[in-house]
Design an enzyme around this catalytic site. Structure first.
Site, mmCIF file in Angstrom:
data_model
loop_
_atom_site.group_PDB
_atom_site.id
_atom_site.type_symbol
_atom_site.label_atom_id
_atom_site.label_comp_id
_atom_site.label_asym_id
_atom_site.label_seq_id
_atom_site.Cartn_x
_atom_site.Cartn_y
_atom_site.Cartn_z
ATOM 1 N N HIS A 141 -1.451 3.589 3.175
ATOM 2 C CA HIS A 141 -2.205 4.421 2.236
ATOM 3 C C HIS A 141 -2.719 3.508 1.123
ATOM 4 C CE1 HIS A 141 -0.237 7.673 4.301
ATOM 5 N NE2 HIS A 141 -0.648 8.606 3.458
ATOM 6 N N GLU B 217 -6.064 6.193 -2.507
ATOM 7 C CA GLU B 217 -6.013 7.664 -2.635
ATOM 8 C C GLU B 217 -6.030 7.962 -4.128
ATOM 9 O OE1 GLU B 217 -2.331 9.488 -1.322
ATOM 10 O OE2 GLU B 217 -3.250 11.490 -1.125
HETATM 11 N N1 HPA Z 1 -0.087 10.275 0.116
HETATM 12 C C1 HPA Z 1 0.998 9.509 -0.065
HETATM 13 N N2 HPA Z 1 2.171 9.794 0.491
HETATM 14 C C2 HPA Z 1 2.267 10.860 1.271
HETATM 15 C C3 HPA Z 1 1.184 11.683 1.499
HETATM 16 C C4 HPA Z 1 -0.066 11.366 0.899
HETATM 17 O O1 HPA Z 1 -1.102 12.040 1.048
HETATM 18 N N3 HPA Z 1 1.617 12.664 2.316
HETATM 19 C C5 HPA Z 1 2.918 12.433 2.575
HETATM 20 N N4 HPA Z 1 3.318 11.336 1.940
HETATM 21 ZN ZN ZN Z 2 -0.971 10.648 3.940
#
Ligand code: HPA
Ligand code: ZN
Length: 336
Positions: free
Chosen positions: A197, A200
């Site tokens: 990730h 975000e």
């Molecule tokens: N972002 C970061 N961590 C997470 C997410 C997300 O969208 N969903 C579950 N863990």
């Molecule tokens: Zn995620």
């Protein structure tokens, strides 16, 4: 149902960004709480759903980790996985690469084996009963230490041949990819693919770090890459897949309004974007709902939708022969 909505439902697609713990529907949460004699702070399913009103990622994570407490036994993980696969198959998903957060469970005293064997048995059943293939992405919690991530990788040792990739999730800001450079290098040396990730809530610099220091094969989310023209150019040049999650972005206020979602802008820039559900039980929809929401808000064409589905296969960790077979089926659907 409109033509486009129906077209989306039948569109063969892969889901590449799905946290299996985030597919825990309130109904199953209640059933497991009862089965395992776990107290939960809600009186009804309606009360649970009413609590799902988030203003940022951390708001959501607090509730998501609390909800996962009802998952105790191998059978629970099996049931959780099968519930997701059943919903996904109904949405046209033919292949899913699902993330799981072992530390959420091992830190509560649940054995790694219980978690992964439950998920694997659900995955086998989905393949025989639903014709849906899947693979596992072991995701490290980035708010914990790199040493804890190493411990998790060690615990996964006996199952490494059944794990496709490692990922990085949880609270992004303050926990840059750099913190995990060594554990990702170790995972890559063991033959695992890499995803993380990034972008975000975190800045474009975290996307650069995920590329440079983790050697990612995919970026999960990546929305904030749009703030950095040189980064956009790089992602396009490298053909890097971004697993975008429209309903999640809206629920977690990464975008204020679905009408402002940048997915079509990302497509126009030549970014290899896909559409995914992230945590469908918490964000109000499974993968087809995500396609529908963004298609409606941004006026996507059938061609755009086919491109998104195509990217979901070419951006998957499937071997080339399997990708080719999926693309053939997709082309038959799109042309028919
Ligand atoms: N972002 C970061 N961590 C997470 C997410 C997300 O969208 N969903 C579950 N863990
Ligand atoms: Zn995620």
């Amino acid at each position: 149902m409109t033509d486009l909505s129906q077209f989306i439902g039948g569109l063969p697609k892969a889901e590449l960004h799905l946290h299996i713990e985030g597919s825990l529907e309130p109904e199953l949460m209640f059933a497991l709480a009862q089965r395992n004699h776990v107290a939960i702070p809600y009186a009804s399913v309606e009360e649970v759903r009413a609590a799902y009103d988030f203003s940022n990622l951390q708001d959501f994570l607090d509730i998501y980790y609390a909800g996962a407490d009802v998952l105790r036994k191998r059978q629970d993980f099996h049931d959780l996985a099968m519930a997701y696969f059943t919903r996904a198959a109904a949405d046209g998903v033919v292949h899913a690469e699902i993330m799981f957060d072992p530390q959420t469970h091992t830190d509560r005293g649940i054995a790694f084996e219980e978690v992964i064997e439950g998920l694997l048995s659900g995955m086998r059943l989905a393949e025989t009963e639903l014709g849906l293939t899947s693979s596992l992405i072991l995701s490290f919690l980035r708010h914990l230490s790199e040493e804890a991530a190493f411990e998790t990788l060690r615990a996964a040792g006996p199952w490494l041949d059944r794990i496709t990739a490692v990922g990085l999730d949880s609270s992004e800001v303050g926990h840059p990819p750099e913190k995990f450079a060594r554990v990702f290098a170790a995972a890559r040396a063991q033959g695992l693919k890499i995803t993380a990730h990034a972008g975000e809530e975190g800045p474009p610099a975290y996307v650069h770090e995920a590329l440079d220091l983790l050697g990612v094969d995919r970026i999960d989310h990546g929305n904030r890459a749009l703030e950095d023209p040189a980064l956009i150019e790089r992602l396009v040049a490298e053909g890097m897949t971004l697993t975008v999650c429209p309903l999640s972005n809206h629920k977690l206020c990464v975008v204020d309004d679905m009408a402002d979602h940048p997915l079509d802008r990302m497509l126009a820039l030549g970014l290899k974007v896909t559409v995914n559900s992230d945590d469908p039980a918490y964000f109000g929809g499974y993968v087809a709902d995500n396609y529908r929401a963004v298609a409606k808000a941004r006026g996507l064409s059938r061609n755009d939708l086919v491109t998104l589905a195509r990217n979901s296969f070419t951006g998957s960790f499937l071997p080339p022969e399997a990708v080719a077979a999926h693309l053939e089926r997709l082309d038959a659907y799109a042309g028919g």
